[in-house]
Design a protein around this motif. Structure first.
Motif, PDB file in Angstrom:
ATOM      1  N   MET A  47     -70.513  86.295 116.026  1.00  0.00           N
ATOM      2  CA  MET A  47     -69.672  87.312 116.667  1.00  0.00           C
ATOM      3  C   MET A  47     -68.218  87.194 116.223  1.00  0.00           C
ATOM      4  O   MET A  47     -67.542  88.190 116.032  1.00  0.00           O
ATOM      5  CB  MET A  47     -69.763  87.188 118.194  1.00  0.00           C
ATOM      6  CG  MET A  47     -71.099  87.580 118.754  1.00  0.00           C
ATOM      7  SD  MET A  47     -71.171  87.532 120.548  1.00  0.00           S
ATOM      8  CE  MET A  47     -70.852  85.823 120.892  1.00  0.00           C
ATOM      9  N   ARG A  48     -67.751  85.977 116.061  1.00  0.00           N
ATOM     10  CA  ARG A  48     -66.337  85.759 115.754  1.00  0.00           C
ATOM     11  C   ARG A  48     -65.976  86.091 114.311  1.00  0.00           C
ATOM     12  O   ARG A  48     -64.905  86.636 114.043  1.00  0.00           O
ATOM     13  CB  ARG A  48     -65.987  84.302 116.040  1.00  0.00           C
ATOM     14  CG  ARG A  48     -64.544  84.005 115.818  1.00  0.00           C
ATOM     15  CD  ARG A  48     -64.171  82.654 116.300  1.00  0.00           C
ATOM     16  NE  ARG A  48     -62.763  82.437 116.048  1.00  0.00           N
ATOM     17  CZ  ARG A  48     -62.196  81.274 115.916  1.00  0.00           C
ATOM     18  NH1 ARG A  48     -62.940  80.202 116.046  1.00  0.00           N
ATOM     19  NH2 ARG A  48     -60.928  81.156 115.686  1.00  0.00           N
ATOM     20  N   TRP A  94     -71.990  82.295 118.458  1.00  0.00           N
ATOM     21  CA  TRP A  94     -70.551  82.520 118.609  1.00  0.00           C
ATOM     22  C   TRP A  94     -69.898  82.778 117.253  1.00  0.00           C
ATOM     23  O   TRP A  94     -69.057  83.661 117.109  1.00  0.00           O
ATOM     24  CB  TRP A  94     -69.922  81.319 119.301  1.00  0.00           C
ATOM     25  CG  TRP A  94     -68.497  81.481 119.696  1.00  0.00           C
ATOM     26  CD1 TRP A  94     -67.775  82.643 119.777  1.00  0.00           C
ATOM     27  CD2 TRP A  94     -67.595  80.446 120.081  1.00  0.00           C
ATOM     28  NE1 TRP A  94     -66.495  82.378 120.187  1.00  0.00           N
ATOM     29  CE2 TRP A  94     -66.356  81.037 120.378  1.00  0.00           C
ATOM     30  CE3 TRP A  94     -67.734  79.074 120.210  1.00  0.00           C
ATOM     31  CZ2 TRP A  94     -65.263  80.299 120.778  1.00  0.00           C
ATOM     32  CZ3 TRP A  94     -66.646  78.341 120.615  1.00  0.00           C
ATOM     33  CH2 TRP A  94     -65.423  78.955 120.900  1.00  0.00           C
ATOM     34  N   ARG A  95     -70.285  82.008 116.243  1.00  0.00           N
ATOM     35  CA  ARG A  95     -69.738  82.195 114.905  1.00  0.00           C
ATOM     36  C   ARG A  95     -70.101  83.572 114.359  1.00  0.00           C
ATOM     37  O   ARG A  95     -69.284  84.235 113.721  1.00  0.00           O
ATOM     38  CB  ARG A  95     -70.268  81.114 113.967  1.00  0.00           C
ATOM     39  CG  ARG A  95     -69.732  81.252 112.558  1.00  0.00           C
ATOM     40  CD  ARG A  95     -70.254  80.175 111.671  1.00  0.00           C
ATOM     41  NE  ARG A  95     -71.666  80.351 111.400  1.00  0.00           N
ATOM     42  CZ  ARG A  95     -72.378  79.551 110.635  1.00  0.00           C
ATOM     43  NH1 ARG A  95     -71.835  78.485 110.096  1.00  0.00           N
ATOM     44  NH2 ARG A  95     -73.652  79.773 110.437  1.00  0.00           N
ATOM     45  N   ALA A 132     -75.671  77.754 120.238  1.00  0.00           N
ATOM     46  CA  ALA A 132     -74.556  78.494 120.835  1.00  0.00           C
ATOM     47  C   ALA A 132     -73.466  78.735 119.801  1.00  0.00           C
ATOM     48  O   ALA A 132     -72.890  79.834 119.726  1.00  0.00           O
ATOM     49  CB  ALA A 132     -73.996  77.715 122.028  1.00  0.00           C
ATOM     50  N   GLY A 133     -73.193  77.752 118.969  1.00  0.00           N
ATOM     51  CA  GLY A 133     -72.179  77.912 117.929  1.00  0.00           C
ATOM     52  C   GLY A 133     -72.580  78.919 116.884  1.00  0.00           C
ATOM     53  O   GLY A 133     -71.750  79.684 116.374  1.00  0.00           O
TER      54      GLY A 133
END
Length: 101
Positions: free
Chosen positions: A95-96, A92-93, A88-89
């Motif tokens: 995209m961020r 998320w990373r 998940a990280g």
């Protein structure tokens, strides 16, 4: 004895954590990304510890599978929790901290 699962998986967790930390190399390593990565790795280790403890505690409820079952369930849950947080990280990373061209 309850933390044996975490101790046995610790070398593998460190390899996965190193891969997460260093890849992908295409993203710029800003201080914000380093803080994000550190927090996520800490969360993954904590989630793994909690899942392993929980698995060890609930292993004997309702089934008689032998003494090794507690360690097996704790290992399975600890490993799964670690991988779920890392996966998940990673997404998320991506995209961020996407590189804007």
């Amino acid at each position: 004895m309850a933390d044996l699962a975490l101790l046995l998986f610790l070398p593998w967790f460190l390899i996965i954590a190193a891969l997460y930390w260093f890849y992908p190399r295409s993203l710029e390593k800003t201080p914000a990304r380093r803080r994000f990565d550190f927090a996520l790795l800490l969360l993954a280790f904590v989630a793994s510890f909690i899942a392993g403890r929980w698995g060890f505690a609930i292993a004997d409820r309702g089934i008689e599978a032998g003494p090794i079952w507690r360690q097996v369930l704790a290992s399975l849950l600890a490993y799964k929790a670690f991988l779920v947080v890392i996966a998940a990280g990673w997404a998320w990373r991506g995209m961020r901290f996407r590189r804007v061209a």
